[in-house]
Write an enzyme that holds these catalytic residues in place. Structure first.
Site, PDB file in Angstrom:
ATOM      1  N   GLY A  12       0.788  -1.228   0.054  1.00  0.00           N
ATOM      2  CA  GLY A  12      -0.076   0.069   0.189  1.00  0.00           C
ATOM      3  C   GLY A  12       0.893   1.104  -0.112  1.00  0.00           C
ATOM      4  CB  SER A  13       4.303   2.140  -0.902  1.00  0.00           C
ATOM      5  OG  SER A  13       4.543   1.937  -2.236  1.00  0.00           O
ATOM      6  CG  ASN A  14       1.532   3.281  -5.938  1.00  0.00           C
ATOM      7  OD1 ASN A  14       2.242   4.392  -6.286  1.00  0.00           O
ATOM      8  ND2 ASN A  14       2.548   2.265  -5.823  1.00  0.00           N
ATOM      9  CE  LYS A  65     -12.636 -11.752 -12.250  1.00  0.00           C
ATOM     10  NZ  LYS A  65     -11.251 -11.283 -11.690  1.00  0.00           N
ATOM     11  CG  MET A  90      -1.078  -8.068  -7.189  1.00  0.00           C
ATOM     12  SD  MET A  90      -0.584  -7.312  -8.632  1.00  0.00           S
ATOM     13  CE  MET A  90       1.060  -6.679  -7.994  1.00  0.00           C
ATOM     14  NE  ARG A  91      -8.485 -11.310  -5.754  1.00  0.00           N
ATOM     15  CZ  ARG A  91      -8.534 -12.473  -5.670  1.00  0.00           C
ATOM     16  NH1 ARG A  91      -9.183 -13.008  -6.836  1.00  0.00           N
ATOM     17  NH2 ARG A  91      -7.686 -13.171  -4.887  1.00  0.00           N
ATOM     18  CB  VAL A  93     -11.538  -4.903 -12.729  1.00  0.00           C
ATOM     19  CG1 VAL A  93     -12.911  -4.526 -12.720  1.00  0.00           C
ATOM     20  CG2 VAL A  93     -10.613  -4.355 -11.832  1.00  0.00           C
ATOM     21  CG  HIS A 109       1.846  -2.731 -15.280  1.00  0.00           C
ATOM     22  ND1 HIS A 109       1.589  -3.817 -14.402  1.00  0.00           N
ATOM     23  CD2 HIS A 109       2.779  -3.213 -16.079  1.00  0.00           C
ATOM     24  CE1 HIS A 109       2.496  -5.063 -14.809  1.00  0.00           C
ATOM     25  NE2 HIS A 109       3.028  -4.239 -15.896  1.00  0.00           N
TER      26      HIS A 109
HETATM   27  C1  GAR Z   1       3.061  -1.102  -7.558  1.00  0.00           C
HETATM   28  O1  GAR Z   1       4.631  -1.026  -7.975  1.00  0.00           O
HETATM   29  C2  GAR Z   1       2.401  -1.326  -8.694  1.00  0.00           C
HETATM   30  O2  GAR Z   1       2.924  -0.701  -9.827  1.00  0.00           O
HETATM   31  C3  GAR Z   1       2.091  -2.741  -8.836  1.00  0.00           C
HETATM   32  O3  GAR Z   1       2.312  -3.257  -7.510  1.00  0.00           O
HETATM   33  C4  GAR Z   1       2.852  -2.357  -6.645  1.00  0.00           C
HETATM   34  C5  GAR Z   1       2.219  -2.018  -5.447  1.00  0.00           C
HETATM   35  O4  GAR Z   1       2.948  -1.554  -4.628  1.00  0.00           O
HETATM   36  N1  GAR Z   1       1.153  -3.353  -9.621  1.00  0.00           N
HETATM   37  C6  GAR Z   1       0.989  -4.174 -10.498  1.00  0.00           C
HETATM   38  O5  GAR Z   1       1.998  -5.053 -10.777  1.00  0.00           O
HETATM   39  C7  GAR Z   1      -0.239  -4.467 -11.070  1.00  0.00           C
HETATM   40  N2  GAR Z   1      -0.136  -5.474 -12.374  1.00  0.00           N
HETATM   41  P1  GAR Z   1       2.314  -0.833  -3.201  1.00  0.00           P
HETATM   42  O6  GAR Z   1       1.407  -1.802  -2.569  1.00  0.00           O
HETATM   43  O7  GAR Z   1       3.336  -0.542  -2.477  1.00  0.00           O
HETATM   44  O8  GAR Z   1       1.533   0.400  -3.865  1.00  0.00           O
END
Ligand code: GAR
EC number: 2.1.2.2
Length: 193
Positions: A12-14, A65, A90-91, A93, A109
């Site tokens: 969840g850093s984003n 789903k 990671m799913r 939609v 991504h």
């Molecule tokens: C992020 O780097 C995002 O780009 C990637 O998961 C990470 C989540 O990081 N997403 C994918 O690979 C989607 N296909 P976070 O949980 O620290 O935000």
């Protein structure tokens, strides 16, 4: 004030970067809801600390789903969500959400799509020996990382780079660009007015 639901499966850093942008006044929106498919994920702790309501589910408890997406939809409707932001969700939609929120679901991504879709995009790029990789923010459709691109930024890989250093650069870029793009979308795109 536009209302955002973030969907996340992991650290969840984003999610945190988006919240921080709101706190700094750079993103004019309310982070109204976190949806997570991973009970125990660290992103849920972050939401609790920030006092953001969460809906957490385990896909294995639903026959298909459409069933869990109907439940997600109830939470989205109840919270009057305007935009769904996938941040490490990671799913794929499914139709239930794609139809209800057509043009209002975005994803980030860690590669320059269409290169390296799917899991471990950073590992895929290193393995392929490319000189440049980066990040992509795109609208979500039924495919795996395939919807129309909204924004991309690249980084150059050097001889010294390790998996960790690439990941660090990618995430730093994500944390800057995602809040900026969300702000632009909510306040410029026709769909949100
Ligand atoms: C992020 O780097 C995002 O780009 C990637 O998961 C990470 C989540 O990081 N997403 C994918 O690979 C989607 N296909 P976070 O949980 O620290 O935000």
């Amino acid at each position: 004030m536009k209302r955002i639901a973030v969907f996340a499966s992991g650290n969840g850093s984003n999610f945190q970067a988006i919240i921080n942008a709101v706190k700094r006044g750079e993103l004019n929106a309310s982070i109204t809801l976190l949806v997570s498919d991973k009970p125990g994920a660290y992103v849920i702790d972050r939401a609790m600390k920030e006092e953001i309501p969460t809906f957490v589910f385990a896909a294995k408890n639903y026959p298909e789903k459409a069933e869990y997406e109907k439940e997600i939809l109830m939470h989205l409707d109840k919270n009057k969500i305007d935009l769904i932001v996938l941040a490490g969700y990671m799913r794929l939609v499914g139709d239930t959400l794609l139809q209800a929120y057509a043009g209002k679901i975005i994803n980030i991504h860690p590669s320059l799509l269409p290169s390296f879709p799917g899991k471990d995009a950073i590992g895929q790029a290193i393995e392929a020996g490319v000189e440049q990789t980066g990040i992509t923010i795109h609208y979500v459709d039924a495919g795996m990382d395939t919807g129309p691109v909204i924004a991309q930024e690249s980084i150059t890989l050097t001889e010294e780079d390790t998996r960790e250093s690439v990941q660090e650069k990618i995430q730093a870029l994500e944390h800057q660009l995602y809040p900026k793009v969300i702000q632009q979308l909510l306040h410029k795109a026709e769909a949100f007015h």
